[in-house]
Design a protein around this motif. Structure first.
Motif, PDB file in Angstrom:
ATOM      1  N   GLU A 191       0.833  -1.208   0.000  1.00 28.04           N
ATOM      2  CA  GLU A 191       0.000   0.000   0.000  1.00 28.04           C
ATOM      3  C   GLU A 191       0.866   1.256   0.000  1.00 28.04           C
ATOM      4  OE1 GLU A 191      -4.093  -0.657   2.312  1.00 28.04           O
ATOM      5  OE2 GLU A 191      -2.359  -1.340   3.468  1.00 28.04           O
ATOM      6  N   ALA A 192       1.934   1.228   0.766  1.00 28.25           N
ATOM      7  CA  ALA A 192       2.834   2.379   0.818  1.00 28.25           C
ATOM      8  C   ALA A 192       3.450   2.677  -0.544  1.00 28.25           C
ATOM      9  CB  ALA A 192       3.936   2.134   1.851  1.00 28.25           C
ATOM     10  N   LEU A 193       3.950   1.638  -1.191  1.00 28.00           N
ATOM     11  CA  LEU A 193       4.674   1.846  -2.443  1.00 28.00           C
ATOM     12  C   LEU A 193       3.744   2.141  -3.617  1.00 28.00           C
ATOM     13  CD1 LEU A 193       7.492  -0.794  -1.975  1.00 28.00           C
ATOM     14  CD2 LEU A 193       7.665   1.697  -1.803  1.00 28.00           C
ATOM     15  N   ARG A 194       2.469   1.833  -3.471  1.00 28.00           N
ATOM     16  CA  ARG A 194       1.524   2.217  -4.524  1.00 28.00           C
ATOM     17  C   ARG A 194       1.298   3.722  -4.558  1.00 28.00           C
ATOM     18  NH1 ARG A 194      -1.499  -2.773  -2.809  1.00 28.00           N
ATOM     19  NH2 ARG A 194      -0.771  -4.391  -4.259  1.00 28.00           N
ATOM     20  N   THR A 195       1.756   4.427  -3.530  1.00 26.74           N
ATOM     21  CA  THR A 195       1.653   5.889  -3.526  1.00 26.74           C
ATOM     22  C   THR A 195       2.891   6.554  -4.121  1.00 26.74           C
ATOM     23  OG1 THR A 195       2.660   6.276  -1.334  1.00 26.74           O
ATOM     24  CG2 THR A 195       0.295   5.735  -1.405  1.00 26.74           C
ATOM     25  N   ARG A 196       3.896   5.760  -4.497  1.00 24.93           N
ATOM     26  CA  ARG A 196       5.163   6.296  -4.989  1.00 24.93           C
ATOM     27  C   ARG A 196       5.428   5.824  -6.416  1.00 24.93           C
ATOM     28  NH1 ARG A 196       8.451   8.405  -1.013  1.00 24.93           N
ATOM     29  NH2 ARG A 196       9.276   9.495  -2.852  1.00 24.93           N
ATOM     30  N   THR A 197       6.336   6.513  -7.087  1.00 22.96           N
ATOM     31  CA  THR A 197       6.773   6.095  -8.420  1.00 22.96           C
ATOM     32  C   THR A 197       8.305   6.127  -8.457  1.00 22.96           C
ATOM     33  OG1 THR A 197       6.707   8.352  -9.337  1.00 22.96           O
ATOM     34  CG2 THR A 197       4.684   7.026  -9.501  1.00 22.96           C
ATOM     35  N   PHE A 198       8.853   6.081  -9.665  1.00 22.46           N
ATOM     36  CA  PHE A 198      10.288   6.177  -9.889  1.00 22.46           C
ATOM     37  C   PHE A 198      10.775   7.578  -9.505  1.00 22.46           C
ATOM     38  CE2 PHE A 198       7.547   6.381 -13.583  1.00 22.46           C
ATOM     39  CZ  PHE A 198       7.699   7.712 -13.971  1.00 22.46           C
ATOM     40  N   GLU A 199      12.106   7.755  -9.512  1.00 21.21           N
ATOM     41  CA  GLU A 199      12.670   9.043  -9.124  1.00 21.21           C
ATOM     42  C   GLU A 199      12.490  10.080 -10.238  1.00 21.21           C
ATOM     43  OE1 GLU A 199      16.712   8.463  -7.863  1.00 21.21           O
ATOM     44  OE2 GLU A 199      16.112   7.337  -6.074  1.00 21.21           O
ATOM     45  N   PRO A 200      12.302  11.343  -9.875  1.00 22.64           N
ATOM     46  CA  PRO A 200      12.105  12.410 -10.863  1.00 22.64           C
ATOM     47  C   PRO A 200      13.431  12.943 -11.392  1.00 22.64           C
ATOM     48  CG  PRO A 200      11.858  13.307  -8.669  1.00 22.64           C
ATOM     49  CD  PRO A 200      12.103  11.839  -8.491  1.00 22.64           C
ATOM     50  N   ASP A 201      14.164  12.092 -12.099  1.00 20.18           N
ATOM     51  CA  ASP A 201      15.479  12.487 -12.608  1.00 20.18           C
ATOM     52  C   ASP A 201      15.600  12.208 -14.109  1.00 20.18           C
ATOM     53  OD1 ASP A 201      15.444   9.729 -12.340  1.00 20.18           O
ATOM     54  OD2 ASP A 201      17.522   9.582 -11.639  1.00 20.18           O
ATOM     55  N   PRO A 202      14.686  12.770 -14.951  1.00 21.07           N
ATOM     56  CA  PRO A 202      14.755  12.495 -16.387  1.00 21.07           C
ATOM     57  C   PRO A 202      16.104  12.906 -16.950  1.00 21.07           C
ATOM     58  CG  PRO A 202      13.373  14.418 -15.936  1.00 21.07           C
ATOM     59  CD  PRO A 202      13.676  13.775 -14.610  1.00 21.07           C
ATOM     60  N   PRO A 203      16.612  12.205 -17.973  1.00 22.84           N
ATOM     61  CA  PRO A 203      15.930  11.134 -18.709  1.00 22.84           C
ATOM     62  C   PRO A 203      16.123   9.736 -18.103  1.00 22.84           C
ATOM     63  CG  PRO A 203      18.028  11.587 -19.750  1.00 22.84           C
ATOM     64  CD  PRO A 203      17.910  12.563 -18.600  1.00 22.84           C
ATOM     65  N   ILE A 204      16.792   9.624 -16.944  1.00 26.63           N
ATOM     66  CA  ILE A 204      17.074   8.302 -16.385  1.00 26.63           C
ATOM     67  C   ILE A 204      15.820   7.673 -15.784  1.00 26.63           C
ATOM     68  CG2 ILE A 204      18.416   7.034 -14.669  1.00 26.63           C
ATOM     69  CD1 ILE A 204      20.612   9.149 -14.984  1.00 26.63           C
ATOM     70  N   LEU A 205      15.078   8.465 -14.976  1.00 21.36           N
ATOM     71  CA  LEU A 205      13.910   7.938 -14.257  1.00 21.36           C
ATOM     72  C   LEU A 205      14.315   6.700 -13.443  1.00 21.36           C
ATOM     73  CD1 LEU A 205      11.201   8.356 -17.043  1.00 21.36           C
ATOM     74  CD2 LEU A 205      11.842   9.974 -15.233  1.00 21.36           C
ATOM     75  N   THR A 206      15.267   6.912 -12.549  1.00 21.86           N
ATOM     76  CA  THR A 206      15.825   5.835 -11.744  1.00 21.86           C
ATOM     77  C   THR A 206      14.732   5.065 -11.003  1.00 21.86           C
ATOM     78  OG1 THR A 206      17.928   6.998 -11.430  1.00 21.86           O
ATOM     79  CG2 THR A 206      17.350   5.307  -9.793  1.00 21.86           C
ATOM     80  N   PRO A 207      14.715   3.753 -11.105  1.00 21.39           N
ATOM     81  CA  PRO A 207      13.742   2.957 -10.341  1.00 21.39           C
ATOM     82  C   PRO A 207      13.926   3.133  -8.836  1.00 21.39           C
ATOM     83  CG  PRO A 207      14.742   1.628 -12.071  1.00 21.39           C
ATOM     84  CD  PRO A 207      15.547   2.888 -11.981  1.00 21.39           C
ATOM     85  N   ARG A 208      12.822   3.023  -8.117  1.00 27.16           N
ATOM     86  CA  ARG A 208      12.892   2.926  -6.661  1.00 27.16           C
ATOM     87  C   ARG A 208      12.843   1.441  -6.305  1.00 27.16           C
ATOM     88  NH1 ARG A 208      12.362   7.841  -4.026  1.00 27.16           N
ATOM     89  NH2 ARG A 208      11.439   9.510  -5.289  1.00 27.16           N
ATOM     90  N   ILE A 209      13.869   0.974  -5.617  1.00 22.57           N
ATOM     91  CA  ILE A 209      13.918  -0.419  -5.174  1.00 22.57           C
ATOM     92  C   ILE A 209      13.755  -0.446  -3.657  1.00 22.57           C
ATOM     93  CG2 ILE A 209      15.232  -1.320  -7.124  1.00 22.57           C
ATOM     94  CD1 ILE A 209      17.769  -1.091  -5.391  1.00 22.57           C
ATOM     95  N   SER A 210      13.016  -1.437  -3.175  1.00 22.59           N
ATOM     96  CA  SER A 210      12.701  -1.503  -1.753  1.00 22.59           C
ATOM     97  C   SER A 210      12.636  -2.956  -1.298  1.00 22.59           C
ATOM     98  CB  SER A 210      11.341  -0.844  -1.470  1.00 22.59           C
ATOM     99  OG  SER A 210      11.278   0.462  -1.997  1.00 22.59           O
ATOM    100  N   GLY A 211      12.944  -3.160  -0.019  1.00 18.69           N
ATOM    101  CA  GLY A 211      12.821  -4.483   0.575  1.00 18.69           C
ATOM    102  C   GLY A 211      12.304  -4.376   1.994  1.00 18.69           C
ATOM    103  N   ILE A 212      11.701  -5.454   2.476  1.00 17.77           N
ATOM    104  CA  ILE A 212      11.227  -5.501   3.852  1.00 17.77           C
ATOM    105  C   ILE A 212      11.418  -6.912   4.400  1.00 17.77           C
ATOM    106  CG2 ILE A 212       8.838  -6.014   3.186  1.00 17.77           C
ATOM    107  CD1 ILE A 212       7.947  -4.278   5.595  1.00 17.77           C
ATOM    108  N   LEU A 213      11.877  -6.998   5.649  1.00 22.78           N
ATOM    109  CA  LEU A 213      11.974  -8.261   6.377  1.00 22.78           C
ATOM    110  C   LEU A 213      11.037  -8.176   7.567  1.00 22.78           C
ATOM    111  CD1 LEU A 213      15.071  -7.314   5.492  1.00 22.78           C
ATOM    112  CD2 LEU A 213      15.683  -9.409   6.655  1.00 22.78           C
ATOM    113  N   GLU A 214      10.285  -9.238   7.799  1.00 21.18           N
ATOM    114  CA  GLU A 214       9.449  -9.327   8.987  1.00 21.18           C
ATOM    115  C   GLU A 214       9.778 -10.652   9.660  1.00 21.18           C
ATOM    116  OE1 GLU A 214       5.362  -7.382   8.536  1.00 21.18           O
ATOM    117  OE2 GLU A 214       5.805  -8.023   6.479  1.00 21.18           O
ATOM    118  N   TYR A 215      10.239 -10.583  10.901  1.00 20.97           N
ATOM    119  CA  TYR A 215      10.733 -11.795  11.536  1.00 20.97           C
ATOM    120  C   TYR A 215      10.197 -11.962  12.956  1.00 20.97           C
ATOM    121  CZ  TYR A 215      14.175  -8.337  13.175  1.00 20.97           C
ATOM    122  OH  TYR A 215      14.776  -7.223  13.691  1.00 20.97           O
TER     123      TYR A 215
END
Length: 236
Positions: free
Chosen positions: A107-131
């Motif tokens: 839900e959190a990441l559905r509110t975000r997109t890639f980075e605003p750095d045209p022309p690259i449009l760097t992907p946002r990569i994310s991870g989560i661990l729940e233990y």
């Protein structure tokens, strides 16, 4: 897909950009996480990782050389009760805020997109661990443009049951270029072996000498929740 050698993968790519590895140690006792940053510009290379409690932040090595903090200064790692978030940008805080509100990583990441750095449009990569005691789960995500079009985003989520000796590796760029091409496909399965120092040293040495900037590695004991952390900065 057969697990690749992570270090050979990195040695063959001079510019994977920023990368996340999450998995389970070979002995099955630890959750393993690594995050590294690389840079080609003065602004990107002018950074260090710094611990803030159990969290991690980026910081300008030389404040006088910092030209634009918006995409280079952030918290890559934040802990929360029962888990850890690791990302390549300020979406770390978005995820943390959503979790506090009882919502999810997705839900959190559905509110975000890639980075605003045209022309690259760097992907946002994310991870989560729940233990919890004895084991854990982990997820990875990438938010990127559709065909380099800044008006359209695609969001991919991957969830894994941890397997001893196996990790998954996702990074922002396929390799060097002008503009640099975004990562393609699913996270790469990679073999994990050795203790934290052996793994940290091998990973740091595999990164391109000219472009590497900083590396964070954390091993979490799945029985006790105890953590070991290593931080390596090219700028000391």
């Amino acid at each position: 897909m057969k697990a690749e050698n992570l270090f050979e993968n990195l040695r063959s790519n001079s510019y994977p950009g920023r990368g996340i590895v999450i998995g389970k140690s070979e002995d099955g006792k630890h959750a393993v996480t690594a995050y590294f940053i690389m840079g080609r510009s003065v602004n990107s290379r002018n950074r260090v990782f710094e611990a803030e409690g159990d969290n991690l932040r980026t910081k300008a090595f030389d404040p006088a050389l910092l030209s634009d903090p918006s995409l280079v200064i952030y918290f890559p790692v934040r802990m929360f009760p029962g888990g850890m978030i690791v990302t390549n940008g300020d979406q770390t805080d978005t995820v943390a805020d959503f979790l506090k509100a009882g919502k999810t990583f997705e839900e959190a990441l559905r509110t975000r997109t890639f980075e605003p750095d045209p022309p690259i449009l760097t992907p946002r990569i994310s991870g989560i661990l729940e233990y919890g005691k004895g084991d854990y789960t982990y997820k990875l995500s990438i938010l990127k443009s559709i065909d380099g079009d800044e008006n359209f985003a695609q969001r991919h989520f991957f969830e894994y049951t941890p397997k001893a000796g196996l990790g998954h590796f996702i990074h922002t760029y396929e390799g060097d270029g002008d503009p640099v091409p975004s990562f393609e496909g699913e996270p790469t399965p990679v073999a994990l072996s050795g203790g934290i120092d052996e793994f940290t040293n091998a990973l740091w040495n595999a990164l391109n000498e000219d472009n590497k900037v900083s590396l964070f590695v954390r091993y979490i004991d799945l029985e006790t929740g105890g953590m070991e952390t290593r931080i390596v900065n090219k700028n000391q």
